[in-house]
Design a protein around this motif. Structure first.
Motif, mmCIF file in Angstrom:
data_model
loop_
_atom_site.group_PDB
_atom_site.id
_atom_site.type_symbol
_atom_site.label_atom_id
_atom_site.label_comp_id
_atom_site.label_asym_id
_atom_site.label_seq_id
_atom_site.Cartn_x
_atom_site.Cartn_y
_atom_site.Cartn_z
ATOM 1 N N GLY A 50 0.821 -1.213 0.000
ATOM 2 C CA GLY A 50 0.000 0.000 0.000
ATOM 3 C C GLY A 50 0.847 1.252 0.000
ATOM 4 N N ILE A 51 1.925 1.218 0.756
ATOM 5 C CA ILE A 51 2.833 2.372 0.787
ATOM 6 C C ILE A 51 3.488 2.562 -0.578
ATOM 7 C CG2 ILE A 51 5.004 3.238 1.763
ATOM 8 C CD1 ILE A 51 4.095 1.882 4.422
ATOM 9 N N ALA A 52 3.940 1.460 -1.184
ATOM 10 C CA ALA A 52 4.570 1.531 -2.501
ATOM 11 C C ALA A 52 3.586 2.059 -3.540
ATOM 12 C CB ALA A 52 5.096 0.160 -2.913
ATOM 13 N N ILE A 53 2.349 1.577 -3.506
ATOM 14 C CA ILE A 53 1.329 2.046 -4.448
ATOM 15 C C ILE A 53 1.065 3.530 -4.232
ATOM 16 C CG2 ILE A 53 -1.144 1.877 -4.996
ATOM 17 C CD1 ILE A 53 -0.785 -1.210 -4.565
ATOM 18 N N GLY A 54 0.998 3.957 -2.977
ATOM 19 C CA GLY A 54 0.791 5.374 -2.671
ATOM 20 C C GLY A 54 1.931 6.241 -3.171
ATOM 21 N N VAL A 55 3.162 5.778 -2.977
ATOM 22 C CA VAL A 55 4.331 6.549 -3.421
ATOM 23 C C VAL A 55 4.362 6.639 -4.948
ATOM 24 C CG1 VAL A 55 6.858 6.510 -3.553
ATOM 25 C CG2 VAL A 55 5.706 6.118 -1.367
ATOM 26 N N VAL A 56 4.135 5.514 -5.625
ATOM 27 C CA VAL A 56 4.141 5.523 -7.095
ATOM 28 C C VAL A 56 3.030 6.430 -7.619
ATOM 29 C CG1 VAL A 56 3.689 4.097 -9.143
ATOM 30 C CG2 VAL A 56 5.239 3.275 -7.371
ATOM 31 N N SER A 57 1.846 6.322 -7.038
ATOM 32 C CA SER A 57 0.709 7.136 -7.489
ATOM 33 C C SER A 57 0.949 8.615 -7.252
ATOM 34 C CB SER A 57 -0.572 6.689 -6.771
ATOM 35 O OG SER A 57 -0.866 5.351 -7.076
ATOM 36 N N ALA A 58 1.434 8.963 -6.079
ATOM 37 C CA ALA A 58 1.705 10.372 -5.769
ATOM 38 C C ALA A 58 2.809 10.925 -6.659
ATOM 39 C CB ALA A 58 2.069 10.531 -4.297
ATOM 40 N N THR A 59 3.836 10.126 -6.903
ATOM 41 C CA THR A 59 4.928 10.547 -7.773
ATOM 42 C C THR A 59 4.429 10.770 -9.196
ATOM 43 O OG1 THR A 59 6.526 9.352 -6.418
ATOM 44 C CG2 THR A 59 7.210 9.924 -8.664
ATOM 45 N N ALA A 60 3.616 9.844 -9.700
ATOM 46 C CA ALA A 60 3.082 9.975 -11.056
ATOM 47 C C ALA A 60 2.185 11.206 -11.169
ATOM 48 C CB ALA A 60 2.307 8.718 -11.440
ATOM 49 N N PHE A 61 1.342 11.436 -10.178
ATOM 50 C CA PHE A 61 0.466 12.600 -10.215
ATOM 51 C C PHE A 61 1.274 13.891 -10.117
ATOM 52 C CE2 PHE A 61 -2.592 15.637 -8.346
ATOM 53 C CZ PHE A 61 -3.504 15.638 -9.383
ATOM 54 N N GLY A 62 2.270 13.902 -9.259
ATOM 55 C CA GLY A 62 3.147 15.071 -9.152
ATOM 56 C C GLY A 62 3.872 15.345 -10.455
ATOM 57 N N ALA A 63 4.356 14.285 -11.099
ATOM 58 C CA ALA A 63 5.038 14.439 -12.385
ATOM 59 C C ALA A 63 4.081 14.980 -13.441
ATOM 60 C CB ALA A 63 5.624 13.104 -12.836
ATOM 61 N N LEU A 64 2.848 14.501 -13.437
ATOM 62 C CA LEU A 64 1.854 14.988 -14.388
ATOM 63 C C LEU A 64 1.597 16.480 -14.187
ATOM 64 C CD1 LEU A 64 -0.375 14.583 -16.527
ATOM 65 C CD2 LEU A 64 -1.895 13.993 -14.637
ATOM 66 N N ILE A 65 1.374 16.885 -12.958
ATOM 67 C CA ILE A 65 1.128 18.298 -12.669
ATOM 68 C C ILE A 65 2.338 19.141 -13.071
ATOM 69 C CG2 ILE A 65 0.705 19.967 -10.807
ATOM 70 C CD1 ILE A 65 -1.725 18.218 -11.639
ATOM 71 N N TYR A 66 3.528 18.653 -12.752
ATOM 72 C CA TYR A 66 4.754 19.364 -13.127
ATOM 73 C C TYR A 66 4.845 19.512 -14.647
ATOM 74 C CZ TYR A 66 9.645 20.239 -14.125
ATOM 75 O OH TYR A 66 10.810 20.767 -14.628
ATOM 76 N N LEU A 67 4.621 18.408 -15.374
ATOM 77 C CA LEU A 67 4.745 18.458 -16.832
ATOM 78 C C LEU A 67 3.702 19.369 -17.469
ATOM 79 C CD1 LEU A 67 5.542 14.754 -17.729
ATOM 80 C CD2 LEU A 67 7.056 16.725 -17.905
ATOM 81 N N LEU A 68 2.499 19.362 -16.924
ATOM 82 C CA LEU A 68 1.438 20.153 -17.534
ATOM 83 C C LEU A 68 1.497 21.634 -17.175
ATOM 84 C CD1 LEU A 68 -1.613 17.741 -17.221
ATOM 85 C CD2 LEU A 68 -0.230 18.225 -19.247
ATOM 86 N N TYR A 69 1.945 21.953 -15.954
ATOM 87 C CA TYR A 69 1.792 23.330 -15.491
ATOM 88 C C TYR A 69 3.102 24.052 -15.141
ATOM 89 C CZ TYR A 69 -3.016 21.883 -15.374
ATOM 90 O OH TYR A 69 -4.248 21.395 -15.727
ATOM 91 N N VAL A 70 4.221 23.340 -15.069
ATOM 92 C CA VAL A 70 5.474 23.982 -14.675
ATOM 93 C C VAL A 70 6.539 23.845 -15.764
ATOM 94 C CG1 VAL A 70 7.332 24.017 -12.959
ATOM 95 C CG2 VAL A 70 4.965 23.549 -12.231
ATOM 96 N N HIS A 71 6.725 22.642 -16.248
ATOM 97 C CA HIS A 71 7.784 22.321 -17.201
ATOM 98 C C HIS A 71 7.590 23.063 -18.519
ATOM 99 C CE1 HIS A 71 10.764 19.834 -19.218
ATOM 100 N NE2 HIS A 71 9.895 19.577 -20.160
ATOM 101 N N THR A 72 8.684 23.552 -19.090
ATOM 102 C CA THR A 72 8.623 24.166 -20.413
ATOM 103 C C THR A 72 9.065 23.138 -21.443
ATOM 104 O OG1 THR A 72 10.853 25.052 -20.120
ATOM 105 C CG2 THR A 72 9.018 26.501 -19.574
ATOM 106 N N ALA A 73 8.527 23.259 -22.628
ATOM 107 C CA ALA A 73 8.784 22.296 -23.690
ATOM 108 C C ALA A 73 10.265 22.231 -24.029
ATOM 109 C CB ALA A 73 7.990 22.656 -24.939
#
Length: 138
Positions: free
Chosen positions: A7-30
């Protein structure tokens, strides 16, 4: 193994993936070279369609009592969804976000769908990973 570890591993992977998505969509430049990846949105659509077909195929087989074909269908759907996620992240890493050009009533409709899509993707990933883990440990 600690019972909480999956459960901890699933939570970490999920949170990391969601954080990466938010970063890529709203912070990262092309990055340079995005044009070479113009095929990825079409590939992602094919991956999503394949995952849907394989999921329906799995549903068909489990209703018929064929657990082996159900398992193969679900593994295929998981693989197609994983390939989609890799393609999606890769595309947005190089391409960046896309600005919605529409105006008028379509604009709030588009953004309400987009916001719900982002929220549901954040909810779906831990559910999928938990289901996959439980299926593999059966």
């Amino acid at each position: 193994m600690n019972k909480a570890a999956p459960g901890i591993a699933i939570g970490v992977v999920s949170a990391t993936a969601f954080g990466a998505l938010i970063y890529l969509l709203y912070v990262h430049t092309a990055s340079a070279g995005a044009g070479r990846l113009d095929f990825l949105p079409a590939m992602n659509a094919v991956c999503n369609a394949a995952a849907a077909v394989l999921s329906l195929r799995g549903l068909f087989f489990i209703h018929r009592g064929n657990e082996e074909k159900h398992r193969h269908s679900m593994l295929g759907a998981f693989a197609a969804s994983t390939l989609f996620l890799v393609g999606y992240v890769t595309y947005h890493f190089f391409h960046g976000d896309s600005k919605f050009p529409g105006q008028g009533w379509i604009r709030p409709l588009y953004f309400s769908i987009l916001i719900s899509h982002v929220f549901l993707s954040a909810v779906a990933l831990p559910m999928v990973l938990t289901t996959f883990y439980l299926a593999l440990t059966k």
